[in-house]
Design a protein around this motif. Structure first.
Motif, PDB file in Angstrom:
ATOM      1  N   ASP A 247       4.463 -13.651   2.645  1.00  0.00           N
ATOM      2  CA  ASP A 247       5.104 -13.531   1.328  1.00  0.00           C
ATOM      3  C   ASP A 247       4.043 -13.079   0.336  1.00  0.00           C
ATOM      4  N   SER A 248       4.362 -12.044  -0.442  1.00  0.00           N
ATOM      5  CA  SER A 248       3.398 -11.536  -1.421  1.00  0.00           C
ATOM      6  C   SER A 248       4.138 -10.821  -2.538  1.00  0.00           C
ATOM      7  N   SER A 249       3.487 -10.726  -3.690  1.00  0.00           N
ATOM      8  CA  SER A 249       4.076  -9.949  -4.781  1.00  0.00           C
ATOM      9  C   SER A 249       2.968  -9.319  -5.614  1.00  0.00           C
ATOM     10  N   LYS A 250       3.349  -8.271  -6.321  1.00  0.00           N
ATOM     11  CA  LYS A 250       2.420  -7.539  -7.180  1.00  0.00           C
ATOM     12  C   LYS A 250       3.181  -7.030  -8.392  1.00  0.00           C
TER      13      LYS A 250
ATOM     14  N   GLU B 257       0.833  -1.200   0.000  1.00  0.00           N
ATOM     15  CA  GLU B 257       0.000   0.000   0.000  1.00  0.00           C
ATOM     16  C   GLU B 257       0.869   1.253   0.000  1.00  0.00           C
ATOM     17  N   MET B 258       2.015   1.206   0.666  1.00  0.00           N
ATOM     18  CA  MET B 258       2.970   2.309   0.599  1.00  0.00           C
ATOM     19  C   MET B 258       3.515   2.449  -0.819  1.00  0.00           C
ATOM     20  N   LEU B 259       3.879   1.337  -1.445  1.00  0.00           N
ATOM     21  CA  LEU B 259       4.418   1.377  -2.801  1.00  0.00           C
ATOM     22  C   LEU B 259       3.378   1.861  -3.813  1.00  0.00           C
ATOM     23  N   ASP B 260       2.112   1.567  -3.552  1.00  0.00           N
ATOM     24  CA  ASP B 260       1.052   2.003  -4.460  1.00  0.00           C
ATOM     25  C   ASP B 260       1.029   3.519  -4.603  1.00  0.00           C
TER      26      ASP B 260
ATOM     27  N   VAL C  51      11.929   0.138   0.767  1.00  0.00           N
ATOM     28  CA  VAL C  51      11.150  -0.927   1.398  1.00  0.00           C
ATOM     29  C   VAL C  51      11.839  -1.419   2.666  1.00  0.00           C
ATOM     30  N   GLU C  52      13.148  -1.523   2.637  1.00  0.00           N
ATOM     31  CA  GLU C  52      13.868  -1.975   3.831  1.00  0.00           C
ATOM     32  C   GLU C  52      13.647  -1.009   4.995  1.00  0.00           C
ATOM     33  N   ARG C  53      13.750   0.287   4.733  1.00  0.00           N
ATOM     34  CA  ARG C  53      13.525   1.271   5.794  1.00  0.00           C
ATOM     35  C   ARG C  53      12.094   1.193   6.330  1.00  0.00           C
ATOM     36  N   PHE C  54      11.154   1.030   5.428  1.00  0.00           N
ATOM     37  CA  PHE C  54       9.749   0.992   5.842  1.00  0.00           C
ATOM     38  C   PHE C  54       9.483  -0.228   6.728  1.00  0.00           C
ATOM     39  N   ILE C  55      10.012  -1.394   6.319  1.00  0.00           N
ATOM     40  CA  ILE C  55       9.788  -2.607   7.103  1.00  0.00           C
ATOM     41  C   ILE C  55      10.467  -2.524   8.467  1.00  0.00           C
ATOM     42  N   THR C  56      11.706  -2.084   8.480  1.00  0.00           N
ATOM     43  CA  THR C  56      12.471  -2.126   9.730  1.00  0.00           C
ATOM     44  C   THR C  56      12.144  -0.964  10.653  1.00  0.00           C
ATOM     45  N   VAL C  57      12.020   0.244  10.102  1.00  0.00           N
ATOM     46  CA  VAL C  57      11.822   1.435  10.934  1.00  0.00           C
ATOM     47  C   VAL C  57      10.342   1.687  11.210  1.00  0.00           C
ATOM     48  N   ASP C  58       9.535   1.744  10.137  1.00  0.00           N
ATOM     49  CA  ASP C  58       8.118   2.086  10.313  1.00  0.00           C
ATOM     50  C   ASP C  58       7.312   0.941  10.907  1.00  0.00           C
ATOM     51  N   LEU C  59       7.640  -0.287  10.511  1.00  0.00           N
ATOM     52  CA  LEU C  59       6.831  -1.424  10.936  1.00  0.00           C
ATOM     53  C   LEU C  59       7.471  -2.232  12.063  1.00  0.00           C
TER      54      LEU C  59
END
Length: 265
Positions: free
Chosen positions: A105-108, A23-26, A42-50
């Motif tokens: 695990d997901s992809s789009k 949803e962030m990438l969208d 994506v790495e920053r978002f997963i590790t820092v934000d989430l």
């Protein structure tokens, strides 16, 4: 292979967090970005934000948090600072996330800018092929029902299905049993039971299904260099059907189409 209620609850958390990554990438304009820049974001978002862990990083020696597969790349594309995402590209972003010991695990496949009609059609077929597979999931069905539905849909739309790569069980490990093939026969293969969790991830090609791996040992491309598209969700078998653990908000409209409407929990 079968998760209990506590494990499923934790997997829902991982799935929801991973959905939020997409949803962030969208909301991101991908044109002009390098695939490495997307990886780092994506790495920053997963590790820092989430506050979670990108499960792909370090898996089998892979150095990045996602696979970025553009146009004729089928899967396992490696982020590169010199690979620029351009107007008219299609790009599959395949991402995993671990939280509380459980992995989703997901992809789009994203349509970038002005997309030719044939490419847009391929992406739509790949997405619908995934949904056709998901609709088969319920207790008492078989793995072959999933693969049969995916391949039948692709062939009816004059596309081919990659056979070398498939879905898989998932939980504490990224790759668990069973393998979930994207082709098969009805009522063949393992019977599905409540609590099983696995991915469904068809890779659909415009031309040949034949693929090859490039010299980097990761990047898989189509031999005829036509386009390939992929979609993937992590799903759980429920008492009455299927729960899509990585469902994104933009897919909620499918509740009225009898697909995400199969969700429980």
């Amino acid at each position: 292979m079968v998760k209990n209620s506590e494990e499923l609850a934790l997997m829902r958390v991982s799935g929801r967090l991973l959905a939020s990554v997409f949803e962030m990438l969208d909301e991101l304009d991908l044109i002009g970005l390098s695939t490495l820049a997307v990886n780092d974001l994506v790495e920053r978002f997963i590790t820092v934000d989430l506050g979670a862990r990108p499960a792909s990083k370090g898996q089998y020696g892979f150095k990045f948090v996602l696979n970025s597969s553009i146009n004729h790349v089928v899967c396992h594309g490696v982020p590169d600072p010199d690979e620029i995402i351009r107007d008219g590209n299609i790009i599959n972003l395949d991402i995993t996330l671990e939280k509380n010991g459980f992995i989703a695990d997901s992809s789009k496949t994203y349509l970038v800018g002005n997309i030719p009609p044939a490419a847009r059609r391929l992406v739509q077929i790949a997405q619908e092929a995934m949904w056709e597979g998901i609709k088969q999931v319920r207790p008492g069905a078989h793995l072959g029902d999933i693969g049969f539905a995916i391949e039948r849909y692709a062939k009816r739309n004059s596309c081919s299905v990659v056979r070398e790569y498939c879905g898989h069980g998932i939980g504490r490990e990224m790759h668990e049993e069973p393998q979930v093939l994207n082709f098969g026969k009805r009522e063949a293969g393992q019977e599905l039971k409540e609590g099983m969790v696995f991915t469904i991830e068809p890779m659909i090609n415009q031309g040949t299904r034949l693929v090859m791996t490039k010299g980097d040992g990761w990047t898989v491309v189509i031999k005829d260099r036509k386009l390939s598209a992929q979609f993937e969700h992590t799903v759980a078998v429920t008492k009455s059907g299927v729960e899509i653990l990585t469902l994104r908000r933009d897919e909620i409209s499918r509740l009225g189409l009898g697909i995400a409407g199969l969700m429980t929990g």
